[in-house]
Design a protein around this motif. Sequence first.
Motif, PDB file in Angstrom:
ATOM      1  N   GLU A 244      -6.404 -20.162   4.228  1.00  0.00           N
ATOM      2  CA  GLU A 244      -5.389 -19.487   3.860  1.00  0.00           C
ATOM      3  C   GLU A 244      -5.526 -18.291   3.043  1.00  0.00           C
ATOM      4  N   ILE A 245      -5.050 -17.317   2.841  1.00  0.00           N
ATOM      5  CA  ILE A 245      -5.350 -15.981   2.094  1.00  0.00           C
ATOM      6  C   ILE A 245      -4.009 -15.631   1.182  1.00  0.00           C
ATOM      7  N   ALA A 246      -4.293 -15.036   0.059  1.00  0.00           N
ATOM      8  CA  ALA A 246      -3.120 -14.508  -0.909  1.00  0.00           C
ATOM      9  C   ALA A 246      -3.761 -13.422  -1.710  1.00  0.00           C
ATOM     10  N   PHE A 247      -2.800 -12.734  -2.040  1.00  0.00           N
ATOM     11  CA  PHE A 247      -2.944 -11.253  -2.869  1.00  0.00           C
ATOM     12  C   PHE A 247      -2.270 -11.446  -4.046  1.00  0.00           C
ATOM     13  N   SER A 248      -2.813 -10.316  -4.880  1.00  0.00           N
ATOM     14  CA  SER A 248      -2.057 -10.279  -6.360  1.00  0.00           C
ATOM     15  C   SER A 248      -2.452  -8.891  -6.655  1.00  0.00           C
ATOM     16  N   VAL A 249      -1.759  -8.097  -7.145  1.00  0.00           N
ATOM     17  CA  VAL A 249      -2.005  -6.791  -7.811  1.00  0.00           C
ATOM     18  C   VAL A 249      -1.158  -6.383  -8.856  1.00  0.00           C
ATOM     19  N   GLU A 250      -1.596  -6.211  -9.976  1.00  0.00           N
ATOM     20  CA  GLU A 250      -0.762  -5.700 -11.171  1.00  0.00           C
ATOM     21  C   GLU A 250      -0.177  -4.518 -11.074  1.00  0.00           C
ATOM     22  N   ALA A 251       1.016  -4.401 -11.342  1.00  0.00           N
ATOM     23  CA  ALA A 251       1.708  -3.125 -11.301  1.00  0.00           C
ATOM     24  C   ALA A 251       0.937  -1.939 -11.931  1.00  0.00           C
ATOM     25  N   SER A 252       0.070  -1.900 -12.824  1.00  0.00           N
ATOM     26  CA  SER A 252      -0.740  -0.641 -13.424  1.00  0.00           C
ATOM     27  C   SER A 252      -1.626   0.058 -12.165  1.00  0.00           C
ATOM     28  N   VAL A 253      -1.840  -0.782 -11.365  1.00  0.00           N
ATOM     29  CA  VAL A 253      -3.037  -0.226 -10.065  1.00  0.00           C
ATOM     30  C   VAL A 253      -2.352  -0.250  -8.846  1.00  0.00           C
TER      31      VAL A 253
ATOM     32  N   SER B  85       6.262  -9.828  -9.900  1.00  0.00           N
ATOM     33  CA  SER B  85       4.900 -10.206  -9.275  1.00  0.00           C
ATOM     34  C   SER B  85       4.547 -11.649  -9.371  1.00  0.00           C
ATOM     35  N   ARG B  86       4.607 -12.342 -10.344  1.00  0.00           N
ATOM     36  CA  ARG B  86       4.483 -13.731 -10.268  1.00  0.00           C
ATOM     37  C   ARG B  86       5.329 -14.422  -9.478  1.00  0.00           C
ATOM     38  N   HIS B  87       6.207 -13.859  -9.288  1.00  0.00           N
ATOM     39  CA  HIS B  87       7.553 -14.886  -8.382  1.00  0.00           C
ATOM     40  C   HIS B  87       6.924 -14.514  -6.955  1.00  0.00           C
ATOM     41  N   ASP B  88       6.536 -13.181  -6.599  1.00  0.00           N
ATOM     42  CA  ASP B  88       6.156 -13.109  -5.320  1.00  0.00           C
ATOM     43  C   ASP B  88       5.024 -13.686  -5.022  1.00  0.00           C
ATOM     44  N   ARG B  89       3.992 -13.737  -5.856  1.00  0.00           N
ATOM     45  CA  ARG B  89       2.731 -14.210  -5.668  1.00  0.00           C
ATOM     46  C   ARG B  89       2.774 -15.851  -5.571  1.00  0.00           C
TER      47      ARG B  89
END
Length: 206
Positions: free
Chosen positions: A93-102, A38-42
Motif C-alpha cells: 500500500e502507498i500513501a503520500f503527504s505534501v506540506e502546503a509550502s511546497v 492535510s493531516r485529516h486527508d493523510r
Amino acid sequence: MYLTVIAAALANSSVRTLSQQEELPLLRDHLLRLDRNSRHDRFHGFMDDGFVERYAEKCANDGTTIIAFFENGEVRGAAELHPPDQSPDSLPEIAFSVEASVRRRGVGSILFRRLIAEARAKGYKSLRITTGSQNEAMRALANKFDAHLTFRYGESTGTIDLTRYHEAELAPTWAENAGNAARAVANFNRAYWRMLLRMSGWGRAA
C-alpha cells in the motif's frame, strides 16, 4: 519564464530514500507539520500528535520505504511504500503527504514517479492506494497515474498496475532535471566566487 521559476523553486530541493532508523525524526517532524486539513486527508480523519509520532515510529520498524522530498534540509513531502504483509489482500500500500509550502510545484508527481520505480525494483506488480473521499488533490494525482478508484465508507480505494509502466515513463521529469541543473549552476557559482576571493586575498588566515 515559467520553467525558470520552477527551476529556481527546486534549486534547494532533493529527493531520496530515508534510512528507517537514523532518519525517523525527519518523517515524524514532517507529518507533525501538516496543517489540520492535510493531516485529516493523510490519515482519513483527525489524529493527534501522539498518534502521528507512533505512526512514524512504526514506519521505521516495519519495513516501510519512505521516499522524501527535501527543501533546505527538511522533509516537506513523503511517499510511503508499505510492505504487502501488512495488507489484508497482500498488496503493498502507498500513501503520500505534501506540506502546503511546497504544493503546486509538481512535488506529488515527482514522489509518485520515484515510488513507482522503487516498487517495480522490488518486484511488485500492483499497488493499493487509499485516500479520503474529500482529498481531491490525492485523487487527481492517483488518476494521473491510472489508478482506478472506487468509493466506499468515505474513502477512495484503488489499485495501480505496475506492469504497464515503461522505463521511459519513470525517467526524471523536466522539473527534476531543471532542479538538478539549477543546483549545479548554483554550486558552480559558489565555487567560482570562493576561488576569486582566495585569489584576491580574502578569506586567508591572518
